[in-house]
Design a protein around this motif. Structure first.
Motif, PDB file in Angstrom:
ATOM      1  N   ASP A   1     -21.914 -14.319 -29.718  1.00  0.00           N
ATOM      2  CA  ASP A   1     -21.199 -14.832 -30.896  1.00  0.00           C
ATOM      3  C   ASP A   1     -19.763 -14.312 -30.974  1.00  0.00           C
ATOM      4  O   ASP A   1     -19.333 -13.734 -31.974  1.00  0.00           O
ATOM      5  CB  ASP A   1     -21.957 -14.466 -32.183  1.00  0.00           C
TER       6      ASP A   1
ATOM      7  N   THR B   1     -24.535 -20.256 -29.847  1.00  0.00           N
ATOM      8  CA  THR B   1     -24.648 -18.932 -29.231  1.00  0.00           C
ATOM      9  C   THR B   1     -25.853 -18.183 -29.773  1.00  0.00           C
ATOM     10  O   THR B   1     -26.350 -18.490 -30.871  1.00  0.00           O
ATOM     11  CB  THR B   1     -23.367 -18.113 -29.499  1.00  0.00           C
TER      12      THR B   1
ATOM     13  N   ARG C   1     -26.850 -14.886 -31.317  1.00  0.00           N
ATOM     14  CA  ARG C   1     -26.248 -13.719 -31.961  1.00  0.00           C
ATOM     15  C   ARG C   1     -27.167 -12.517 -31.753  1.00  0.00           C
ATOM     16  O   ARG C   1     -28.341 -12.551 -32.113  1.00  0.00           O
ATOM     17  CB  ARG C   1     -26.043 -13.971 -33.448  1.00  0.00           C
TER      18      ARG C   1
END
Length: 344
Positions: free
Chosen positions: A289, A302, A304
């Motif tokens: 991220d 993405t 995280r």
């Protein structure tokens, strides 16, 4: 003609705690209590301010070795440097950890022991007599190395990574969770032929292999007909990405987990240059991220990664140092969830 020798400038004497005590109008013991942050003795705040002001004025710095001799151990926390590039996320985590340890009156020393592993590395670290060791690579330490460190006086030995070592407290970072989260996201978006970018750069296997294993684990668990995984090697340079993008359609992949955001951004740009539509033809997911991923078009989906606070880990180190008889514990410190954006 008689030459008069030049007069050497008088050397300034090194200020001592006695000098600080005289200037502050307190005893040497009080100076020691204040500058060593001793909590067992109650010192008024005005007195603390006077001692600190006197130390600053004289340029006095406590002698770490002398303090260690009095305490029977140092306040040094040794952090051997890793041969594996840590990336921005882990670098930020270690910076926070070092700051938090310094707030607890520990001195953090980074030790470059590249090429040394196991007992040899532990002996080199032990020469500095650290009170605690935080090793970012469990595979480079081993049980014998932990024993060497403890015999030299280390009260706490921690390892950080996907493995644990007998005798050490383990901060487990199970990278399989990253790959698993990415795979489940892609499958939920209707993707079936999934690619896994595997960095060609040496040293990244410790991170990439568990992530690929997590992808495989997720695909086995869901048992979706036609779901498959293809490992795709990629070097971190534009030429390698361009070559991969040129043959991308022949791979038949409709989704890809690109190891991390940096590799994902490299691949995404190359796919766009080749005319491969993202996400219509291929969905792309990274991890970590990073801010740059949010600035791309399409914005990058993405994984995280959630790490513990540096403060929390520093407090854990301090607790083990104070109570070295604590049985080695395993702490699962990595969490992962997907941030869905336009690229998937």
């Amino acid at each position: 003609m008689v030459q008069i020798p030049k007069k050497e400038p008088a050397r300034r004497s090194v200020p001592t705690s006695a000098d600080v005590a005289r200037l502050a109008g307190v005893s040497r013991a009080t100076v020691s209590y204040v500058l060593n942050n001793t909590s067992a003795v109650r010192i008024s705040e005005p007195t603390r301010r006077r001692v600190h002001a006197a130390a600053r004025e004289l340029g006095y710095v406590p002698h770490a070795a002398a303090r260690s001799l009095r305490a029977g151990h140092s306040r040094m926390v040794l952090m051997p440097t890793s041969e594996t590039p840590l990336g921005p996320l882990l670098s930020q985590f270690f910076n926070e950890l070092q700051w938090a340890l310094s707030r607890l009156d520990y001195t953090v020393v980074q030790y470059a022991s590249l090429g040394m592993t196991g007992e040899d590395a532990a002996r080199a670290w032990a020469e500095l007599r650290p009170v605690a060791v935080l090793s970012p690579d469990a595979s480079a330490l081993g049980p014998r190395g932990v024993e060497v460190l403890k015999r030299s006086g280390a009260k706490a030995v921690f390892t950080l990574g996907p493995q644990r070592v007998e005798g050490a407290h383990a901060l487990l970072m199970d990278g399989r969770r990253v790959g698993e989260a990415a795979a489940l996201h892609l499958l939920a978006r209707g993707r079936r032929r999934i690619g896994a970018i595997v960095p060609e750069e040496p040293g990244l296997e410790i991170f990439s292999e568990p992530r690929v294993e997590g992808l495989r684990k997720a695909l086995r668990a869901v048992r979706i007909t036609g779901a498959s995984l293809t490992e795709v090697p990629l070097a971190y340079d534009e030429a390698s990405a361009a070559r991969l993008a040129a043959r991308w359609r022949s791979l038949g992949l409709d989704g890809v987990f690109a190891y991390n955001d940096e590799y994902a951004m490299l691949l995404l740009r190359a796919l766009q240059d080749e005319g491969v539509a993202v996400p219509d033809e291929t969905a792309v997911v990274g991890s970590d991220d990073l801010m740059l991923g949010r600035l791309l078009r399409p914005r990058l989906s993405t994984v995280r990664i959630e790490l513990p606070s540096g403060r929390g880990l520093a407090e854990l180190v301090d607790r083990v140092v104070r109570d070295p008889g604590t049985e080695p514990e395993v702490h699962d410190v990595l969490g992962a969830d997907v941030v869905h954006r336009e690229s998937s």
